[in-house]
Structures are given as C-alpha cells and as structure tokens.
Design a protein around this motif. Structure first.
Motif, mmCIF file in Angstrom:
data_model
loop_
_atom_site.group_PDB
_atom_site.id
_atom_site.type_symbol
_atom_site.label_atom_id
_atom_site.label_comp_id
_atom_site.label_asym_id
_atom_site.label_seq_id
_atom_site.Cartn_x
_atom_site.Cartn_y
_atom_site.Cartn_z
ATOM 1 N N TRP A 131 0.835 -1.202 0.000
ATOM 2 C CA TRP A 131 0.000 0.000 0.000
ATOM 3 C C TRP A 131 0.875 1.259 0.000
ATOM 4 O O TRP A 131 0.530 2.266 0.602
ATOM 5 C CB TRP A 131 -0.911 -0.004 1.217
ATOM 6 N N ALA B 231 -4.647 2.589 12.363
ATOM 7 C CA ALA B 231 -3.691 2.535 11.257
ATOM 8 C C ALA B 231 -3.859 3.754 10.379
ATOM 9 O O ALA B 231 -4.915 4.395 10.382
ATOM 10 C CB ALA B 231 -3.914 1.264 10.421
ATOM 11 N N ALA B 232 -2.828 4.065 9.613
ATOM 12 C CA ALA B 232 -2.996 5.047 8.555
ATOM 13 C C ALA B 232 -4.020 4.491 7.580
ATOM 14 O O ALA B 232 -3.952 3.328 7.180
ATOM 15 C CB ALA B 232 -1.660 5.299 7.855
ATOM 16 N N ASP B 233 -4.985 5.308 7.188
ATOM 17 C CA ASP B 233 -6.154 4.795 6.483
ATOM 18 C C ASP B 233 -5.877 4.588 4.996
ATOM 19 O O ASP B 233 -6.451 5.257 4.124
ATOM 20 C CB ASP B 233 -7.334 5.734 6.694
ATOM 21 N N VAL B 234 -5.019 3.610 4.704
ATOM 22 C CA VAL B 234 -4.732 3.265 3.309
ATOM 23 C C VAL B 234 -5.935 2.626 2.634
ATOM 24 O O VAL B 234 -6.039 2.631 1.398
ATOM 25 C CB VAL B 234 -3.518 2.306 3.218
ATOM 26 N N TYR B 235 -6.868 2.096 3.430
ATOM 27 C CA TYR B 235 -7.980 1.344 2.870
ATOM 28 C C TYR B 235 -8.993 2.270 2.194
ATOM 29 O O TYR B 235 -9.367 2.065 1.036
ATOM 30 C CB TYR B 235 -8.633 0.496 3.960
ATOM 31 N N GLN C 30 -1.699 10.681 10.120
ATOM 32 C CA GLN C 30 -2.844 10.069 9.438
ATOM 33 C C GLN C 30 -2.960 10.558 7.996
ATOM 34 O O GLN C 30 -2.494 11.644 7.655
ATOM 35 C CB GLN C 30 -4.137 10.384 10.207
ATOM 36 N N ASP D 210 -0.163 -0.544 6.242
ATOM 37 C CA ASP D 210 0.148 0.884 6.340
ATOM 38 C C ASP D 210 1.573 1.142 6.803
ATOM 39 O O ASP D 210 1.924 2.267 7.140
ATOM 40 C CB ASP D 210 -0.834 1.558 7.304
ATOM 41 N N PRO E 47 3.571 3.869 4.578
ATOM 42 C CA PRO E 47 3.056 5.239 4.746
ATOM 43 C C PRO E 47 3.309 5.808 6.140
ATOM 44 O O PRO E 47 3.639 6.993 6.283
ATOM 45 C CB PRO E 47 1.554 5.082 4.456
#
Length: 420
Positions: A79, A152-156, A213, A342, A345
């Motif tokens: 990601w 988590a860092a919102d890669v989704y 974030q 994540d 990132p």
C-alpha cells in the motif's frame, strides 16, 4: 446506552479498542466486545465483557504463513502508492479483489452470529475495528449507529477512493466492485443494500495524530492513544536509570524474531559495537545465545509503556503498538517497514515529521541501521521533533473526553428508536 465493540481475532486489535471501552463503561454505558471464541479470554482480561461469535480463524498463523511465502510484499498487498494518480485501474482492481478475499476469512466466520446477537441485544452504537466489516453489516441490520476505530494510517479508504475515481473514468467499469458485491451479499440476506458507509463507517474514531494520518472520507473524531499492552508486570530493572543510552528493539506483541516483519539479526549485528544497551523484547528461546551480542539484553515480553520512557531510541517495524507508544513517549525511532498494510506510509510520515528515520525492512543492511541509530542518538533535532509529536498526541482529547461527543453522534446517526 448500549455500546458494542467488534474486532477480528487478534489480541493487538483488542488492546487498541479496550481503553475506549473502559471510558464508555465508566460513563455508565453498557459495553460488550464481540470477536471469535479464542478472543474471549483476551477480552475478559481487559476487564470488558466478551461476546463470542462465529468460529475461530488463525489470523496470526495466516499472516505468518503469507509472510514466509513472500505474499505480503506482492503488489496487491503493498500500500505504498494509494492515489488514483499513482495507480492504474488494474492495480486498484487487484487490490480490491485481494482485500475482499483476505477479509472474507475474518468476516465470514462471524457475520451471521454477530447479526443475530445485535438483533437480540440491540446496541445503540457499534464501534468496529477498521478491518472488521461484519460490525458495519450488523449495525446496518439492527439500526445502530456505527463508527470505525482507526489504529492505522487509512490506506484502505484512500485506495477505495482511487478505485472509485478510476472506475468512473470508463463506463465499461461501472458494474465492477469486488468489495461492494461481497458485502452486498451479506446485506441482501437481511433486506439491506450496500453503500460505502459500510466500508468507511458513519464517522471514524481515530487514534493516530493528524500529522501521521492520511485524509479520511468521513468525519474524524480524534482520540488520544492510551498505552496498553494487556495484563502485564513491569520488571524491576526497568525502574533503574540505564548506565548507557538504551535502544529498544521490539518486533511487537503479535510477531516474533522469525516472522520476517523485522530483520532482528541484522539489527543486532549493526548495534553490536556501539556503546549502548540494547533491550530486545523477544523471547530468549527465539534466538541462540551465541547470536546475542554482549551489549544486548534479551528480555522476553516487556510492556512498552514501562520500557520506552527510559529509552533514547527504538527500532521497530512500524507496527501500530510499537511506533505509537514510542511517539507517545517522545522517543526517536528507526523504522524497518516492509511493503505491507500501512507500514510504509506510517514510516514516511514519521520521517517527514522529523521523529524517525526509516529503511526498507526487506533490503536494509547493517550499515544502514547502524548509521541511522547513530544519527538518532547524536542529532538533537530528532529528540526535539519526537517531543513535538508527543505534544500533539497529548493535546488530543482522551477517551473519556470524547464520550459525550460519541453520545451525540449516536443519537444523530442511529435509526429512529429510543436509546436503551
């Protein structure tokens, strides 16, 4: 009101949710946490009430096997690029398809029993782990308000936005949606339809500092991270000030030396000739004594919130519990992420904030690690910027302070029925 927390079968996810569960319970609300049966004693160990749904799935073993087979760093699991400008349609379609296949293992094991429980218990608010879409499905069916808990860092959702953007560029792609078809199949059984609220929540309760974030697609409710590593005891030696700069090497609570998430032997070799005390928080049985340098103390599990305040630097793989606990205590970090979830990132954003340095965990050599740790120890800017990140975290409202806001959001977003 009644508040249900929902998480997949992994103890670190339970620990991320527990402090908010305590805050809701302390405010007088009825609180339950639902997961697969294996998590019941873990949840009970936090002091919260567990609800067992579905059947167990060995998440830890599945991820470990995938890593050992080289699956976690395949393009669909990486990601590192998450915008429609950086990705192609084929890439986002592959990511969406693989995400659906991977997460179905977790949701399929609990979704129907979770819905049955919600229809019986009637929660007013469902707070679901960002990977546990079964919680969003159950909330929609029973009429509860629902929110993602982000650790988590919102890669989704960022990658989802890229998918939707690229899909809209070609009318021939209009009917393609692996995630929507998957979750829509569950919802259809109960007379409901899929929309992106099922993926993103009605709002996000976010444990990450804003500087780390990614952009979110729904309203963000920031909450201060509360260090919690499960039931634990602080060892006596942690209470004594170190005689040399202390460097913490931790693979986190979920993975060990041979998980591949952290090149432990490379790190130990890189630090072996430095005048520091290395504290390695994996089990003494995980590495032969002959491979442990003289300046290294192998401790087994140590709750990081007891250890990190005494550390000058920490080395970790950018896993959530490790990096954010270090950030909470203002400790500079050397990060060795792989191309999974994540991790990259987060490492990039921490380095951009001046609180860390990072190198690719799959390719980093001992010289890179050694040079990075020496910079973190010797250049004052890293400690200063790590301190600024800690100040940002400490200025964020605590779990107890956001409870009234969550109460108001619940009233706004739940279906038209009286609170229990």
């Amino acid at each position: 009101m009644r508040v249900l927390f929902v998480t997949l079968s992994e103890k670190s996810h339970v620990y991320a949710m527990a402090p908010l569960g305590w805050a809701m319970a302390a405010a007088g609300h009825e609180v339950r946490m639902a997961s697969n049966p294996a998590m019941a004693p873990v949840i009970a160990g936090t002091g919260l009430t567990a609800v067992s749904v579905g059947v167990d799935h060995p998440m830890h073993d599945i991820v470990l096997e995938a890593q050992q087979n080289g699956m976690l760093e395949k393009d669909y699991a990486a990601w590192t690029e998450i915008s429609s400008e950086a990705l192609s349609w084929d890439e986002v379609l592959l990511k969406s398809t693989e995400e659906r296949m991977g997460l179905d293992v977790y949701s399929n094991s609990m979704v129907h029993e979770l819905v049955e429980f919600c229809l019986s218990w009637r929660p007013d608010l469902v707070v679901w782990d960002l990977l546990t879409f079964a919680g969003a499905v159950a909330a929609r069916v029973c009429g509860a308000a629902h929110a993602r808990l982000l650790w988590a860092a919102d890669v989704y959702s960022t990658t989802r936005a890229a998918f939707l953007d690229l899909r809209a560029q070609d009318p021939a792609r209009a009917g393609t949606d692996p995630l929507g078809e998957w979750l829509g199949g569950y919802l259809d059984r109960y007379g409901h339809e899929f929309d992106d609220e099922i993926l993103n929540g009605q709002w996000s309760i976010d444990l990450l500092p804003a500087s780390i974030q990614l952009p979110l697609p729904v309203p963000r409710v920031p909450v201060r991270y509360t260090p919690y590593n499960g039931p634990s005891i602080a060892p006596d030696w942690v209470l004594r000030p170190p005689e040399k700069p202390r460097v913490c090497l931790t693979p986190g609570v979920s993975f060990g030396v041979d998980s591949g998430y952290l090149p432990v032997r490379t790190v130990l070799d890189s630090l072996a000739d430095l005048d520091v005390e290395v504290v390695a928080t994996f089990g003494p049985d995980e590495l032969p004594a002959s491979e442990v340098p003289p300046n290294t103390r192998v401790t087994g599990f140590v709750p990081l919130h007891t250890l990190l305040p005494s550390c000058s630097v920490t080395v970790n793989h950018a896993g959530y519990g490790s990096w954010i606990t270090a950030a909470y205590y203002g400790v500079p970090q050397f990060l060795l992420p792989i191309r999974y979830g994540d991790l990259m990132p987060v490492a990039r954003n921490l380095e951009s904030a001046g609180a860390a340095l990072y190198a690719d965990g799959a390719t980093a050599d001992a010289q890179q690690v050694r040079d990075g740790v020496l910079r973190l120890l010797s250049e004052p800017s890293f400690a200063a910027d790590a301190g600024a990140l800690r100040a940002e975290i400490m200025s964020t409202p605590s779990a107890a302070e956001i409870v009234p806001h969550l109460e108001r959001l619940t009233i706004t977003h739940r279906s038209n029925r009286s609170l229990v």
